[in-house]
Design an enzyme around this catalytic site. Structure first.
Site, PDB file in Angstrom:
ATOM      1  CB  SER A  12      -2.365  11.772  -1.077  1.00 46.61           C
ATOM      2  OG  SER A  12      -2.734  10.672  -0.286  1.00 46.61           O
ATOM      3  CE  LYS A  52      -9.747   7.878   6.171  1.00 49.66           C
ATOM      4  NZ  LYS A  52      -8.831   6.728   6.226  1.00 49.66           N
ATOM      5  CG  ASP A  70      -9.019   3.717   4.546  1.00 50.54           C
ATOM      6  OD1 ASP A  70      -7.965   4.021   3.973  1.00 50.54           O
ATOM      7  OD2 ASP A  70      -9.753   4.549   5.118  1.00 50.54           O
ATOM      8  CG  ASN A 107     -12.269   3.457  21.441  1.00 47.22           C
ATOM      9  OD1 ASN A 107     -11.374   3.783  20.664  1.00 47.22           O
ATOM     10  ND2 ASN A 107     -13.207   4.298  21.835  1.00 47.22           N
ATOM     11  CG  LEU A 117      -4.186   0.445  10.682  1.00 45.49           C
ATOM     12  CD1 LEU A 117      -5.701   0.500  10.566  1.00 45.49           C
ATOM     13  CD2 LEU A 117      -3.616  -0.580   9.718  1.00 45.49           C
ATOM     14  N   GLY A 160       2.344   1.337   8.415  1.00 40.90           N
ATOM     15  CA  GLY A 160       1.232   1.984   7.750  1.00 40.90           C
ATOM     16  C   GLY A 160       1.509   2.316   6.305  1.00 40.90           C
TER      17      GLY A 160
END
Length: 463
Positions: free
Chosen positions: A222, A269, A306, A349, A410, A433
């Site tokens: 970023s 997040k 996202d 998961n 991702l 991603g």
């Protein structure tokens, strides 16, 4: 002198304050509505009534394209912020000031205006509805914000002059912030840049700060992307890393230096939501995670981009059965995106209870981590951190990948993860991603500045 551009809803005082400000700065004042009336020989109400809003917006774009680029104060129409093309032109080499006022004050002022209403609603209902619709764009327009509800025209102009000359952050606060950044031990070039911007003798008080908030976040692309975009669009901003184990500390430092915005990454997040003033985004509310914070007029607004970064690369995908690996904040965004595409989603998961909780939230199926075998999904989405440095494992075994599958990882650092490499070897279609990063960053930039960056531009920078 940088061009000063005033934004705001009707009745916030752009013309009156701009006239005083220009006089005190010794530069011209240009009102875009007045320029339109002068060039067309017609009033704004007449243009709206006889030609419609679309024609007015075309004339507005022409007027903005012809504005001087420096040594001028510009007052804009209330709806100018809705057009990304206008924002790109108006933000270029400019200091942007949002004038705000409470709805009751605006209503009293507009009652004295000859301008016709914009809708068939009552005046109070119209103000509330239109301001709500433009809220995101007004926040994006603001480098600085001045509330004109209780100020005189001269007082408001004086406040803007003070912002232009002194900024909003006292030197001692910027020095304390620099010491915090030093503790993070950024690389020498970035440290020198921050020292110059925060404590240097020639520091520019009009420079706005943005950054990536995470722990760790040194892997993020970023800073490279956003700083290149600032150069391309001539924005007086700097993007850096806000890296700390405490999201509360990060938010406090950001507020202390009057930051413009933050991109939020792992592991904050979900946690960051407790420190925001408003969650403006229905998607963020449903996902329960924020990856974008916009600071405007003293408030921190939360958004989630996202899910758009996940959904857009799947445009045109024809499969219906998806397996989602992971149950964290990114997985929640993926579940939102996939169910929004009407896909049948099963969540796996390592902690089955988390998979069950997320599945119930979005109406999906769930299984334990070892339940992948025999499922044969059309799409596999990896929303775990497996594959990201330093944990370079793949979340799936090579023999679990079938050529009929599309595999979407991702994780974007590295660009080709072990999962993507194995999927390509197995003959699967793959989505990296990087695609998520491109599309979510594009939406973030629009939230920060109101400018719509072509994805081709972002690809060129990242290449």
């Amino acid at each position: 002198m940088r061009r000063v551009v005033l934004f705001g809803y009707r009745g916030t005082g752009k013309t009156a304050i701009g006239t005083v400000l220009s006089r005190r700065l010794g530069v011209p004042f240009l009102d875009t509505d007045a320029l339109i009336e002068q060039k067309s020989g017609r009033t704004i109400p007449d243009i709206f009534k006889n030609d419609g809003e679309e024609r007015f917006r075309a004339l507005e774009r022409e007027a903005i394209a012809g504005l001087p680029t420096h040594d001028v104060v510009v007052g804009t129409g209330g709806g100018v912020v809705m057009d990304p093309e206008n924002m790109e032109r108006l933000r270029r080499d400019s200091v942007c000031v949002l004038l705000a006022a409470d709805p009751a004050t605006i209503g009293r002022r507009l009652a004295k205006s000859p301008r016709p209403p914009l809708t068939s609603l009552t005046p109070d209902e119209e103000i509330a509805q239109v301001m709500s619709r433009r809220r995101r764009q007004y926040a994006a327009s603001a480098d600085f914000c001045v509330d004109t509800s209780t100020t005189s025209t001269e007082e408001a102009a004086g406040r803007i002059l003070s912002l232009l000359k002194e900024g909003t952050v006292p030197p001692q606060v910027q020095e304390a912030a620099f010491r915090w950044f030093v503790a993070d031990a950024p690389g020498a070039p970035e440290l020198q840049r921050l020292e110059s911007l925060l404590t240097g003798p020639d520091r520019d008080v009009q420079t706005r700060f943005l950054g990536i908030a995470g722990y760790p976040c040194s892997h993020s692309k970023s800073p490279l992307l956003f700083n290149r975009l600032f150069e391309r669009y001539h924005l007086n901003c700097h993007y850096t890393r806000f890296e700390d184990p405490s999201v509360a500390t990060i938010l406090q430092v950001a507020r202390d230096i009057d930051a413009k915005g933050l991109s939020v990454t792992i592991p904050f997040k979900r946690a960051v939501m407790a420190y925001l003033d408003e969650i403006d985004d229905d998607a963020a509310q449903q996902i329960g995670a924020v990856n974008t914070v916009v600071f405007s007029c003293g408030a921190a607004h939360g958004w989630n981009t996202d899910w758009l970064g996940i959904q857009k690369p799947l445009t045109g995908f024809s499969g219906t059965r998806a397996v989602l690996l992971g149950a964290g904040g990114v997985a929640a965004a993926a579940a939102y995106a996939l169910t929004n595409l009407d896909m049948e989603v099963t969540i796996l998961n390592r902690t089955p209870e988390k998979a069950r909780t997320l599945a119930e939230q979005f109406g999906c199926r769930w299984r334990a981590w070892n339940g992948f075998d025999g499922m044969n999904p059309d799409l596999v989405v990896n929303a775990t951190s497996l594959g990201m440095q330093p944990d370079t494992r793949s979340p799936l075994r090579d023999d679990q990948l079938k050529k009929e599958m599309t595999v979407f990882d991702l994780v974007y650092t590295p660009p080709v993860t072990p999962l993507i490499a194995a999927a390509r070897k197995a003959g699967c279609a793959t989505i990296t991603g990087t695609e998520v990063f491109i599309h979510q960053a594009r939406e973030q930039f629009r939230l920060f500045f109101g400018i719509d960056v072509p994805d081709t531009t972002i690809r060129e920078i990242l290449a």
